[in-house]
Write a protein that holds these residues in place. Structure first.
Motif, PDB file in Angstrom:
ATOM      1  N   LYS A 177      -6.961  29.566  21.216  1.00 45.59           N
ATOM      2  CA  LYS A 177      -8.085  28.881  20.561  1.00 45.59           C
ATOM      3  C   LYS A 177      -9.435  29.310  21.132  1.00 45.59           C
ATOM      4  CE  LYS A 177      -5.536  24.729  19.208  1.00 45.59           C
ATOM      5  NZ  LYS A 177      -5.383  23.263  19.379  1.00 45.59           N
ATOM      6  N   GLN A 178      -9.428  29.923  22.302  1.00 43.69           N
ATOM      7  CA  GLN A 178     -10.678  30.359  22.920  1.00 43.69           C
ATOM      8  C   GLN A 178     -11.094  31.752  22.468  1.00 43.69           C
ATOM      9  OE1 GLN A 178     -10.101  30.096  27.141  1.00 43.69           O
ATOM     10  NE2 GLN A 178      -9.622  27.917  27.105  1.00 43.69           N
ATOM     11  N   TYR A 196     -13.305  34.174  16.596  1.00 44.85           N
ATOM     12  CA  TYR A 196     -14.663  33.786  16.249  1.00 44.85           C
ATOM     13  C   TYR A 196     -14.654  32.859  15.023  1.00 44.85           C
ATOM     14  CZ  TYR A 196     -15.993  37.890  19.057  1.00 44.85           C
ATOM     15  OH  TYR A 196     -16.144  38.799  20.070  1.00 44.85           O
ATOM     16  N   GLN A 211     -14.096  29.750  14.026  1.00 37.69           N
ATOM     17  CA  GLN A 211     -12.828  29.139  13.668  1.00 37.69           C
ATOM     18  C   GLN A 211     -12.958  28.088  12.558  1.00 37.69           C
ATOM     19  OE1 GLN A 211     -10.755  27.816  17.227  1.00 37.69           O
ATOM     20  NE2 GLN A 211     -11.475  29.609  18.368  1.00 37.69           N
ATOM     21  N   ARG A 260     -16.392  33.354  24.917  1.00 38.59           N
ATOM     22  CA  ARG A 260     -16.946  33.308  23.569  1.00 38.59           C
ATOM     23  C   ARG A 260     -17.676  32.003  23.277  1.00 38.59           C
ATOM     24  NH1 ARG A 260     -13.290  36.942  24.113  1.00 38.59           N
ATOM     25  NH2 ARG A 260     -12.827  38.544  22.542  1.00 38.59           N
ATOM     26  N   GLN A 261     -17.377  30.967  24.044  1.00 36.76           N
ATOM     27  CA  GLN A 261     -18.004  29.661  23.809  1.00 36.76           C
ATOM     28  C   GLN A 261     -19.343  29.501  24.512  1.00 36.76           C
ATOM     29  OE1 GLN A 261     -14.982  30.085  25.154  1.00 36.76           O
ATOM     30  NE2 GLN A 261     -13.474  29.308  23.711  1.00 36.76           N
ATOM     31  N   ASP A 283     -22.074  29.467  20.877  1.00 31.27           N
ATOM     32  CA  ASP A 283     -20.619  29.365  20.804  1.00 31.27           C
ATOM     33  C   ASP A 283     -20.142  30.176  19.603  1.00 31.27           C
ATOM     34  OD1 ASP A 283     -17.961  28.740  20.695  1.00 31.27           O
ATOM     35  OD2 ASP A 283     -18.231  26.557  20.649  1.00 31.27           O
ATOM     36  N   THR A 326     -17.172  30.739  18.681  1.00 32.81           N
ATOM     37  CA  THR A 326     -16.000  30.168  18.019  1.00 32.81           C
ATOM     38  C   THR A 326     -16.399  29.128  16.987  1.00 32.81           C
ATOM     39  OG1 THR A 326     -15.684  28.391  19.660  1.00 32.81           O
ATOM     40  CG2 THR A 326     -14.653  30.527  20.115  1.00 32.81           C
TER      41      THR A 326
END
Length: 265
Positions: free
Chosen positions: A24-25, A28, A30, A185-186, A205, A207
């Motif tokens: 989940k991390q 991109y 999401q 990515r966050q 962020d 994501t």
């Protein structure tokens, strides 16, 4: 048997949950299917800032009329008889800290904060009084120094020249070969300087698709984008250093022991 199976099942469950959380991390945007992109419906134009280099050309039907408004790099004859670089290439205008350029014939012109098309219109208006009524100047302006710096956990850190004067954050990231699997990515850091020289820091962020609606979706000239490594890479780095130290120690100890054995024989 149960005493053995239960811990194994628990361990597998923990590893599965951890892998899900790790996944989940990574992707991109999401939530891209659940957000409104209404705020992103606009055409972006970069605005001129101090220390930008501008290529400006003036065109008229009679080239001799526009010649005084075009600065060119002249060729010089060297001692060996060769010509230096130049050959009619246009010089660039450096925007001063006060936001002006020193334009031929006209003098000082304030251009900071203008878009390319606004600057063209401004210069055309200032040139018009010097031309015959039947002549109209066409001015073209291009930013020659638009670039973005990407450092940190990219596949390759790089300085990206932006020739189109328009680049999204995702395009800039792609130019650096994307983030590594260890890049956060966050919490992408963007450092931006405005026309007054004031720096500002923004956390993005990737994501969360809402960043498309933010003022940071398009990069600006001299933006710096930094991606820090996640905890996994930091731990692996620390572990790698420890292992290297221990291997070095064991290697030295083995060499010393071998030397002593040979001496004491």
């Amino acid at each position: 048997m149960k005493k053995i199976l239960l811990p194994l099942v628990a361990l597998m469950a923990v590893l599965f949950m951890d892998s899900c959380n790790t996944y989940k991390q990574v992707p991109y945007m999401q939530n891209i299917d659940s957000i409104s992109l209404a705020a992103s419906q606009y055409l972006y134009d970069a605005r001129i800032k101090p220390k930008d280099a501008l290529h400006i050309t003036v065109h008229t039907t009679d080239p001799t009329v526009s010649a005084p408004f075009n600065l060119t790099i002249s060729r010089h004859l060297g001692q060996d008889g060769s010509l230096s670089q130049g050959g009619g290439m246009l010089q660039s205008y450096l925007v001063e800290n006060d936001g002006t350029i020193n334009f031929p014939v006209i003098g000082r012109v304030s251009v900071v904060g203008l878009t390319k098309s606004e600057c063209e219109t401004l210069l055309e208006g200032k040139i018009a009084p010097y031309l015959a009524k039947s002549e109209k100047a066409v001015v073209t302006v291009r930013m020659a120094s638009f670039r973005v710096t990407l450092i940190g956990d990219f596949n390759r850190s790089t300085v990206v020249p932006v020739t189109t004067e328009k680049m999204s954050l995702l395009e800039a990231i792609a130019s650096a070969g994307d983030l590594t699997i260890y890049g956060k990515r966050q919490n992408v850091l963007l450092i931006r300087e405005d026309a007054t020289g004031k720096k500002s820091i923004h956390r993005i962020d990737l994501t969360d698709a809402n960043f498309i609606n933010s003022p940071y979706y398009y990069v600006q000239q001299n933006d710096i984008i930094y991606v820090e490594p996640n905890a996994t890479k930091a731990k692996n780095s620390a572990l790698g250093q420890s292992v290297s130290i221990w291997f070095s120690f064991i290697s030295i100890a083995t060499s010393v022991a071998s030397l002593l054995v040979n001496i004491l024989r």
